[in-house]
Every structure is written in C-alpha cells, then in structure tokens.
Write an enzyme that holds these catalytic residues in place. Structure first.
Site, short mmCIF file in Angstrom:
data_model
loop_
_atom_site.label_atom_id
_atom_site.label_comp_id
_atom_site.label_asym_id
_atom_site.label_seq_id
_atom_site.Cartn_x
_atom_site.Cartn_y
_atom_site.Cartn_z
N VAL A 1 36.80 38.54 36.94
CA VAL A 1 37.79 39.06 36.69
C VAL A 1 38.38 40.59 35.43
O VAL A 1 38.82 40.95 35.38
CB VAL A 1 39.35 38.21 36.40
CG1 VAL A 1 40.91 38.21 35.84
CG2 VAL A 1 39.57 37.66 38.10
N LYS B 1 41.36 27.08 38.77
CA LYS B 1 40.48 25.63 39.59
C LYS B 1 40.67 24.68 38.48
O LYS B 1 40.08 24.45 37.31
CB LYS B 1 39.60 25.91 39.87
CG LYS B 1 39.23 26.90 40.87
CD LYS B 1 37.71 27.37 41.06
CE LYS B 1 37.07 28.54 41.15
NZ LYS B 1 37.56 29.07 40.38
N GLU C 1 38.65 41.90 43.52
CA GLU C 1 37.26 41.79 42.25
C GLU C 1 35.67 41.89 43.26
O GLU C 1 36.13 41.56 45.00
CB GLU C 1 37.09 40.55 41.70
CG GLU C 1 36.96 38.97 42.17
CD GLU C 1 37.13 38.39 41.70
OE1 GLU C 1 35.60 37.68 41.26
OE2 GLU C 1 37.29 36.76 41.35
N SER D 1 36.64 31.63 28.88
CA SER D 1 35.93 32.54 30.36
C SER D 1 36.35 33.87 29.33
O SER D 1 38.05 33.99 29.10
CB SER D 1 36.92 32.50 31.53
OG SER D 1 36.41 33.86 32.57
N1 PSU Z 1 37.68 31.62 41.04
C1 PSU Z 1 36.60 31.88 42.35
N2 PSU Z 1 35.65 32.10 42.79
C2 PSU Z 1 34.94 32.82 41.69
C3 PSU Z 1 35.51 33.57 40.48
C4 PSU Z 1 36.82 32.64 39.97
O1 PSU Z 1 37.63 30.78 42.68
O2 PSU Z 1 34.17 33.63 42.24
C5 PSU Z 1 35.26 34.47 39.08
C6 PSU Z 1 35.73 35.29 38.84
O3 PSU Z 1 34.51 36.42 39.58
C7 PSU Z 1 35.95 35.01 37.53
C8 PSU Z 1 35.02 34.34 37.50
O4 PSU Z 1 35.97 36.36 36.26
O5 PSU Z 1 34.15 33.44 38.18
C9 PSU Z 1 34.64 33.33 35.99
O6 PSU Z 1 33.03 33.09 35.23
P1 PSU Z 1 33.19 32.62 34.28
O7 PSU Z 1 33.65 31.75 34.08
O8 PSU Z 1 31.52 33.04 33.91
O9 PSU Z 1 33.63 33.72 32.83
MN MN Z 2 31.93 30.97 30.81
#
Ligand code: PSU
Ligand code: MN
Length: 310
Positions: A111, A164, A30, A145
C-alpha cells in the site's frame, strides 16, 4: 508527473497515460496482494477481475509493480501473468523502493509503495484489500506498517475493507488519528475488519456516497492539509466471515507465527497463508470479494473526482 526527476524511472501504460492526459478517472491497484497475498492461480485471475471491475465502474485500472527496476504504472497481460509466479520479487515499501529501482530488481508494491508510485504518476485513487497497521504485540516488536505513515504524507485516497483483525485495530486507529489521517466509514458507523463487516470499534467519520468522499478530498486539498484519506468499505454481507468465527483462526495463526519466530515483512504473508489453510480457502474467497467491492467504489470515486475537475 508529480516530481520533475522521477519520469525517467517510470513507464506509464498507453491507456493509463491517455486517460491521465485527458483528466479521466484512473484507479491504482497494488501488486503485493498478487505476489505475497494470494496463491497462484487465484492471484492472477483476481488481478484481472479487479481491473475489469474498475472498467465497468467508469475508470481505467493501473496495476503498479517494479519490473527490472522500472516503475510500471499499468501492467500488460504478459507482465501480469509473469508476476503471478515470478520468483525473487521483493515486497516493497517506502524504505526499499529506491533500492529496487537503482538495483534493477523486481518488486511488488505494498500500500505504501503503491501510493508513492500512484502519486508520482498523478493518480489520486487507489483500491486495495486491507492496509497494514499496528501489529498485535507492538510493545515488544515495534511492528507498525509503513502504510500508516504513507497515508499521513502522500495525497492518495485509499479504499480498503478496513484492517485485518490480525492487527491491533484500536492502536491502528489511534495511530491514524495521531498522524492526521481522515478515516471514513463508507455507509457504516463501525470500522470494518476485512473478512468481517464490523468490529467493536466506531469508525471516526462516516460518508455515504462517492460524491461526498470526493468533496472531502477536494476540501482537504484546498485547505492545504496534505496526505491521504482512508476509506473503509465493508465486505458485502454475502461474502463475510463474522468476527466471532474468524477470531479463533486468527489467534491460532498468530501463535504459530510467534512460535516459528516469523518477523518483519514476512508476518503479513505468513498469517494470510495460514488463515487460507485454516479456513479451508474461505478467507481467500472473502478476500477476492472485498477487493472487487473496493475496486468498484474506487472507480466511482475517481469518476466523481474527474467530473468535478472538468
Ligand atoms: N492485506 C491483504 N493482502 C496483502 C496485504 C495487505 O489482504 O497482501 C499487503 C499490502 O500490500 C500491505 C502490506 O500494504 O501487506 C502490509 O505489509 P506490512 O504489514 O509488512 O507493512
Ligand atoms: Mn511490518
């Protein structure tokens, strides 16, 4: 190409194209981790190292991003360097991917968006750091997400180090179960928490070899179940930050995000950069180590899938 009309929006790098044509192993990577997940210059250095790890473990890497509306499957050296400091790069998920393509914008793929593009190109395995999930405080924010629904619908195997602990991990696992996503602990009975090898949570399923995971994927496909699988691969012991140490940093970072009214797409990047500062850079070193560890497993899985196709 897995969708007849998509080809005209996609540029597949020559090495990736020939590997796919020959049925060889390819691993998608990604780009949100590069633009929104890590500071410069570690972001570009890590992206290169991760590609090298994929190579060393028997597969061709394909880092995915949108540049001027083109879906790039595999980036050149120049493109990767540019992305490392580029401004006005959107963070793209399923909802905004077509906007970026139609409006000729630049975009980093999360992702969810990476899974979509990988599948369009015919790539079955994807390595990342951590997936997005159900956020703490979901009762008030409804912040879940789009990565989770993508895992339910798009047939790509995602190798991560768990999720995380900035997320609500029990609800993240509940949601994945509801949506029918197999969550596999690689050599572990506990769901890994990204910087930490373990959490309090049991992992739903366990497999101990890339071959066993490949077998599960083939079986899932043969049964016509659709959707992806999530492989949770614990960070190597030498690089982990135990959950007991991380939890205070995480609580403080979440409180700060709340106080500042950070919401939506900005939440994950904000928390990551605050944790980087609060841990004196240690969270980043761990992040880099776990992405490489996932890239190695993904390459071995892709190689195993490619062998069984031949
Ligand atoms: N986890 C990481 N670093 C990142 C992300 C996740 O350690 O940069 C990114 C990934 O691209 C994941 C996104 O898909 O954050 C999720 O974002 P959101 O919570 O806004 O869906
Ligand atoms: Mn979100």
């Amino acid at each position: 190409m897995n969708h007849d009309n998509a080809g005209r929006f996609i540029d597949i790098a020559p090495k990736v194209k020939s590997a796919l044509a020959a049925g060889e192993a390819v691993v998608a990577l990604e780009s949100t981790i590069i633009t929104h997940g890590m500071p410069h210059p570690q972001n570009v250095a890590t992206a290169r190292e991760v590609e090298a790890v994929v190579h060393e473990n028997g597969a061709v890497p394909a880092t995915i991003a949108i540049i001027e509306g083109r879906i790039k499957i595999g980036l050149s050296d120049t493109e990767l360097d540019w992305l490392g400091t580029a401004k006005d790069v959107m963070k793209l998920s399923r909802a905004d991917l077509p906007y970026a393509v139609a409006s000729r914008r630049h975009g980093a793929t999360t992702v969810a968006a990476t899974m979509i593009c990988a599948h369009l190109a015919g790539i079955r395995v994807f390595a990342t750091g951590g997936i997005g999930g159900v956020h703490q405080g979901v009762e008030a924010t409804m912040d879940i997400s789009a990565d989770l629904d993508e895992l339910a619908r798009t047939p790509v195997a995602v190798i991560c180090a768990g999720a995380k602990a900035i997320l609500d991990l029990p609800r993240t696992l509940e949601y994945l179960e509801t949506r029918g996503v197999p969550v596999i602990g690689y050599g572990t009975d506990r769901f890994p928490a990204f910087w930490s090898r373990t959490s309090e949570l049991p992992v739903p399923l366990r497999l101990d070899t890339p071959e066993a995971i490949a077998d599960l994927i083939r079986t899932k496909e043969a049964l016509g179940l659709g959707g992806g699988v999530l492989v949770a691969n614990p960070v190597p012991s030498a690089d982990e930050i135990p959950a007991s140490e991380m939890s205070a940093f995480i609580e403080a970072a979440i409180a700060e995000a709340k106080a500042r009214g950070v919401s939506g797409k900005a939440v994950t990047p904000f928390l990551l950069s605050r944790l980087f500062e609060r841990t004196g850079g240690r969270s980043l070193a761990t992040n880099i180590a776990l992405v490489k560890n996932n890239a190695a497993l993904a390459a071995r899985l892709a190689a195993s899938l490619a062998r069984s196709q031949a």
